[in-house]
Design an enzyme around this catalytic site. Sequence first.
Site, PDB file in Angstrom:
ATOM      1  N   CYS A   1       0.887  -1.158   0.000  1.00 41.59           N
ATOM      2  CA  CYS A   1       0.000   0.000   0.000  1.00 41.59           C
ATOM      3  C   CYS A   1       0.924   1.206   0.000  1.00 41.59           C
ATOM      4  O   CYS A   1       1.545   1.521   1.014  1.00 41.59           O
ATOM      5  CB  CYS A   1      -0.915   0.024   1.214  1.00 41.59           C
TER       6      CYS A   1
ATOM      7  N   CYS B   1      -0.369   4.280   2.486  1.00 45.66           N
ATOM      8  CA  CYS B   1      -0.379   4.143   3.948  1.00 45.66           C
ATOM      9  C   CYS B   1      -0.019   2.707   4.301  1.00 45.66           C
ATOM     10  O   CYS B   1       1.082   2.274   4.025  1.00 45.66           O
ATOM     11  CB  CYS B   1      -1.729   4.560   4.524  1.00 45.66           C
ATOM     12  N   SER B   2      -0.957   1.961   4.861  1.00 44.56           N
ATOM     13  CA  SER B   2      -0.663   0.571   5.201  1.00 44.56           C
ATOM     14  C   SER B   2      -1.905  -0.300   5.076  1.00 44.56           C
ATOM     15  O   SER B   2      -2.168  -1.141   5.932  1.00 44.56           O
ATOM     16  CB  SER B   2      -0.075   0.482   6.612  1.00 44.56           C
ATOM     17  N   CYS B   3      -2.688  -0.103   4.020  1.00 46.12           N
ATOM     18  CA  CYS B   3      -3.868  -0.938   3.790  1.00 46.12           C
ATOM     19  C   CYS B   3      -3.425  -2.392   3.708  1.00 46.12           C
ATOM     20  O   CYS B   3      -2.462  -2.717   3.014  1.00 46.12           O
ATOM     21  CB  CYS B   3      -4.568  -0.523   2.499  1.00 46.12           C
TER      22      CYS B   3
END
Length: 162
Positions: A61, A64-66
């Site tokens: 991602c 961000c950090s999906c």
Amino acid sequence: SRSPADGAKVLAHAWVDPEYKARLLADAESALLELGYDLPETAPKLTVLENTDDVHNMAVCTLCSCYPRAIIGRPPAWYKGLAYRSRVVIDPRGVLQEFGTELDQDVQVRVIDSSADYRYLVLPKRPAGTEGMSEEDLAKLITQESMIGVGLALTPEQVSAS
């Protein structure tokens, strides 16, 4: 409450049941329901990507950090880090090497970018020599790194040595 062990169970089942694997690749959410994994209605769409002899998928991602928390729990710290998020797009083979993953040059590496609407889970290539293993033992070969695509599934020898 989910952990990588949950995702590993699902993917090991796909390794032993070709019909289930086809359903998982076509409609992950419905296939997960078959095994008792109910994703929240608000969860982003989950897609399972299969690694083969010709194609190796890696999830990231970049914004961000999906991450597919609903089936494999919390992401590792490195997955959320800027170094991984930026480098995997520019130099995926270099990132793979940092994780100890060597692929033949003729294997196409695909970097798949998760988003607020889509999450990706990688079905690692089943290791040779695992025919006849139980689903429970196969699940032990599937690591969090292999479900993200930075690693390969372990071999039975690697598991017995640890």
